[in-house]
Scaffold this motif. Structure first.
Motif, PDB file in Angstrom:
ATOM      1  N   ILE A  50      42.857 101.072 -40.419  1.00 10.44           N
ATOM      2  CA  ILE A  50      42.142  99.917 -41.086  1.00 10.44           C
ATOM      3  C   ILE A  50      40.787 101.011 -41.231  1.00 10.44           C
ATOM      4  O   ILE A  50      39.264 101.650 -40.421  1.00 10.44           O
ATOM      5  CB  ILE A  50      41.295  98.932 -40.197  1.00 10.44           C
ATOM      6  CG1 ILE A  50      42.325  97.842 -39.639  1.00 10.44           C
ATOM      7  CG2 ILE A  50      40.003  97.887 -40.754  1.00 10.44           C
ATOM      8  CD1 ILE A  50      41.650  97.015 -38.763  1.00 10.44           C
ATOM      9  N   LYS A  51      40.646 101.904 -42.220  1.00 15.31           N
ATOM     10  CA  LYS A  51      39.619 103.015 -42.148  1.00 15.31           C
ATOM     11  C   LYS A  51      38.725 102.727 -43.717  1.00 15.31           C
ATOM     12  O   LYS A  51      37.760 103.433 -43.451  1.00 15.31           O
ATOM     13  CB  LYS A  51      40.407 104.091 -43.581  1.00 15.31           C
ATOM     14  CG  LYS A  51      41.680 104.353 -42.639  1.00 15.31           C
ATOM     15  CD  LYS A  51      42.959 105.535 -43.763  1.00 15.31           C
ATOM     16  CE  LYS A  51      44.562 105.392 -43.629  1.00 15.31           C
ATOM     17  NZ  LYS A  51      44.455 106.437 -43.833  1.00 15.31           N
TER      18      LYS A  51
ATOM     19  N   SER B  26      33.301 112.137 -34.051  1.00 14.35           N
ATOM     20  CA  SER B  26      33.630 111.075 -32.602  1.00 14.35           C
ATOM     21  C   SER B  26      35.218 110.392 -33.880  1.00 14.35           C
ATOM     22  O   SER B  26      35.621 110.220 -33.114  1.00 14.35           O
ATOM     23  CB  SER B  26      32.961 109.776 -33.236  1.00 14.35           C
ATOM     24  OG  SER B  26      33.090 109.425 -34.507  1.00 14.35           O
ATOM     25  N   GLY B  27      35.303 110.673 -35.256  1.00 20.30           N
ATOM     26  CA  GLY B  27      36.667 110.756 -35.591  1.00 20.30           C
ATOM     27  C   GLY B  27      36.476 110.029 -36.633  1.00 20.30           C
ATOM     28  O   GLY B  27      37.418 110.613 -37.620  1.00 20.30           O
ATOM     29  N   SER B  28      35.281 110.160 -37.510  1.00 23.48           N
ATOM     30  CA  SER B  28      35.180 109.032 -38.760  1.00 23.48           C
ATOM     31  C   SER B  28      35.608 110.788 -39.821  1.00 23.48           C
ATOM     32  O   SER B  28      35.193 112.161 -40.050  1.00 23.48           O
ATOM     33  CB  SER B  28      33.955 109.433 -39.059  1.00 23.48           C
ATOM     34  OG  SER B  28      33.630 108.541 -40.303  1.00 23.48           O
ATOM     35  N   LYS B  29      36.109 110.471 -40.902  1.00 23.03           N
ATOM     36  CA  LYS B  29      36.576 111.342 -41.916  1.00 23.03           C
ATOM     37  C   LYS B  29      35.712 111.793 -42.625  1.00 23.03           C
ATOM     38  O   LYS B  29      35.622 112.358 -43.199  1.00 23.03           O
ATOM     39  CB  LYS B  29      37.914 110.804 -42.326  1.00 23.03           C
ATOM     40  CG  LYS B  29      39.438 111.081 -41.974  1.00 23.03           C
ATOM     41  CD  LYS B  29      40.015 112.453 -40.943  1.00 23.03           C
ATOM     42  CE  LYS B  29      41.162 113.009 -40.299  1.00 23.03           C
ATOM     43  NZ  LYS B  29      41.217 114.245 -40.027  1.00 23.03           N
ATOM     44  N   ILE B  30      35.040 110.389 -42.161  1.00 20.59           N
ATOM     45  CA  ILE B  30      33.761 110.384 -43.850  1.00 20.59           C
ATOM     46  C   ILE B  30      32.391 111.886 -43.354  1.00 20.59           C
ATOM     47  O   ILE B  30      32.175 112.244 -43.635  1.00 20.59           O
ATOM     48  CB  ILE B  30      33.144 109.243 -43.771  1.00 20.59           C
ATOM     49  CG1 ILE B  30      33.704 108.225 -44.732  1.00 20.59           C
ATOM     50  CG2 ILE B  30      31.506 109.157 -44.895  1.00 20.59           C
ATOM     51  CD1 ILE B  30      33.963 109.186 -45.829  1.00 20.59           C
ATOM     52  N   ALA B  31      32.305 110.906 -41.533  1.00 19.12           N
ATOM     53  CA  ALA B  31      31.830 112.506 -41.207  1.00 19.12           C
ATOM     54  C   ALA B  31      32.771 114.281 -41.433  1.00 19.12           C
ATOM     55  O   ALA B  31      31.256 114.499 -41.631  1.00 19.12           O
ATOM     56  CB  ALA B  31      31.263 112.089 -39.565  1.00 19.12           C
ATOM     57  N   ASP B  32      33.776 114.143 -41.330  1.00 20.48           N
ATOM     58  CA  ASP B  32      34.495 115.347 -41.123  1.00 20.48           C
ATOM     59  C   ASP B  32      34.027 115.838 -43.114  1.00 20.48           C
ATOM     60  O   ASP B  32      33.747 116.586 -42.699  1.00 20.48           O
ATOM     61  CB  ASP B  32      36.094 114.841 -41.133  1.00 20.48           C
ATOM     62  CG  ASP B  32      36.704 116.386 -40.915  1.00 20.48           C
ATOM     63  OD1 ASP B  32      36.940 117.085 -40.187  1.00 20.48           O
ATOM     64  OD2 ASP B  32      37.168 115.976 -42.517  1.00 20.48           O
TER      65      ASP B  32
ATOM     66  N   LYS C 192      37.259 107.002 -52.051  1.00 18.97           N
ATOM     67  CA  LYS C 192      37.872 106.196 -52.614  1.00 18.97           C
ATOM     68  C   LYS C 192      38.906 106.742 -52.173  1.00 18.97           C
ATOM     69  O   LYS C 192      40.237 105.868 -51.580  1.00 18.97           O
ATOM     70  CB  LYS C 192      37.850 106.659 -53.684  1.00 18.97           C
ATOM     71  CG  LYS C 192      38.812 105.811 -54.867  1.00 18.97           C
ATOM     72  CD  LYS C 192      38.212 105.501 -56.488  1.00 18.97           C
ATOM     73  CE  LYS C 192      39.763 105.418 -57.045  1.00 18.97           C
ATOM     74  NZ  LYS C 192      38.602 104.995 -58.918  1.00 18.97           N
ATOM     75  N   GLY C 193      39.479 107.916 -51.794  1.00 19.97           N
ATOM     76  CA  GLY C 193      40.862 107.986 -51.655  1.00 19.97           C
ATOM     77  C   GLY C 193      41.046 107.143 -50.076  1.00 19.97           C
ATOM     78  O   GLY C 193      42.335 108.029 -49.678  1.00 19.97           O
ATOM     79  N   ARG C 194      40.224 107.777 -49.130  1.00 16.00           N
ATOM     80  CA  ARG C 194      39.697 107.859 -47.638  1.00 16.00           C
ATOM     81  C   ARG C 194      40.049 105.508 -47.368  1.00 16.00           C
ATOM     82  O   ARG C 194      40.598 105.951 -47.043  1.00 16.00           O
ATOM     83  CB  ARG C 194      39.060 108.581 -47.325  1.00 16.00           C
ATOM     84  CG  ARG C 194      38.710 108.250 -45.878  1.00 16.00           C
ATOM     85  CD  ARG C 194      39.394 108.460 -44.558  1.00 16.00           C
ATOM     86  NE  ARG C 194      40.312 107.846 -43.546  1.00 16.00           N
ATOM     87  CZ  ARG C 194      41.072 108.583 -42.587  1.00 16.00           C
ATOM     88  NH1 ARG C 194      42.235 109.311 -43.212  1.00 16.00           N
ATOM     89  NH2 ARG C 194      40.231 108.082 -41.559  1.00 16.00           N
TER      90      ARG C 194
END
Length: 333
Positions: A99-100, A171-177, A313-315
């Protein structure tokens, strides 16, 4: 007469476990990864107080703070297995479940203030996201506010180029990454319980978190500089095992919903002040230097992080981005 007495005795023995079971309180294990004296920690204790009060002791809430029961990497699986009944993870923790969409909440500079965040989570956006959890055996009960992120290191972080080459715990968020990479740094996923030691030993150079977490976890003691950037928001979702929740007697569930509603209002009311008080306490300690962005610095950060929106958008998908754009009146590209 003997036969009647024997039958009565057998009936009494058969009923005894049922009576004993009926008298035993329903146990809710509530696990979280932060300290008791943070907004989330205080919220969990407030829920415990109200839940036990409104159910007249029919429910007992056991609160396990500071990763004392499960680390943040383990706790959602434990919830699904029924080893723990209630959690309050950061919303970034749901991506491993597939659930991204929750990661849209991690977009930089998304919420202009706590009131904007609160309105969005009480409205269509918050409800839509919770519906996504149902397929995973998880029921969303509430969103808790923990305010805005600051960022720290052992050197001042004022301009995007100051981040270059530094390793940051996320913490693990690809957005933060993504937005840390856009700033030229190297993000690393790490359990919250491991962050202090990692900062102390130089495994990572810095991290992002709220003021209350910097204070209660003592991160400020091992970071020379903190930039009060408020570049992104940290929110928690209070969740419960769906099978456990739906199996509760309706009257008990109604009392727990009342307790959760009041605990949520309490937590979200204190979050802003708790962070302000923590910031003052950190400043008073003299162990770290607080830095504040100028308008020009903030604009440079915003421009550097802006490509995160198009990348998202792709995430997380177009649907949630359209909903976020509409609810918050923000542009997604």
């Amino acid at each position: 007469m003997r036969k009647l007495l024997f039958a009565a005795a057998v009936a009494a023995l058969a009923l005894a476990p049922v009576v004993a079971e009926a008298q035993s309180p329903i146990i809710i294990k509530f696990s979280h990864v932060v300290a008791n004296d943070t907004p989330k920690g205080k919220g969990a204790l407030k829920f415990k107080e109200l839940a036990e009060k409104y159910t007249d002791g029919k429910v007992k809430v056991e609160v396990y703070p500071n990763s004392s029961l499960y680390k943040d990497k383990e706790e959602i699986e434990a919830l699904q297995l029924g080893s723990v009944q209630m959690l309050a993870p950061s919303t970034a923790k749901f991506a491993p479940l597939g659930i991204k969409e929750f990661e849209a909440l991690d977009l930089p500079w998304l919420f202009k203030d706590d009131a904007t965040y609160s309105a969005a989570m009480k409205g269509k956006l918050g409800k839509w996201l919770f519906q996504k959890l149902e397929t995973k055996g998880i029921t969303g009960l509430a969103y808790w506010d923990n305010g805005f992120h600051m960022v720290s290191s052992n050197r001042p972080l004022m301009k995007p180029e100051d981040f270059k080459g530094l390793k940051f715990r996320i913490s693990g968020s690809k957005i933060a990454d993504q937005y840390f990479r856009l700033m030229g740094s190297i993000p690393q996923i790490m359990a919250f319980s491991e962050v202090y030691q990692a900062l102390q030993t130089g495994v990572v150079d810095g991290c992002e978190n709220t003021a209350s977490n910097y204070l209660t976890q003592k991160f400020y003691e091992v970071q020379k500089d903190i930039t009060v950037s408020y570049h992104a928001h940290l929110q928690y979702a209070v969740i419960v095992n769906s099978k456990f929740w739906s199996g509760l007697p309706p009257d008990i569930r109604a009392q727990l919903e009342k307790a959760m509603a009041e605990a949520t209002e309490y937590t979200n009311q204190i979050a802003h002040q708790e962070n302000e008080d923590a910031l003052a306490e950190i400043k008073k300690s003299g162990k770290t230097t607080l830095h504040y962005l100028s308008d020009a610095d903030r604009k440079a950060w915003q421009e550097a992080m802006r490509p995160t929106y198009a990348w998202a958008k792709g995430r997380v998908g177009q649907e949630v981005l359209d909903l976020v754009a509409k609810e918050l009146d923000v542009k997604m590209n």
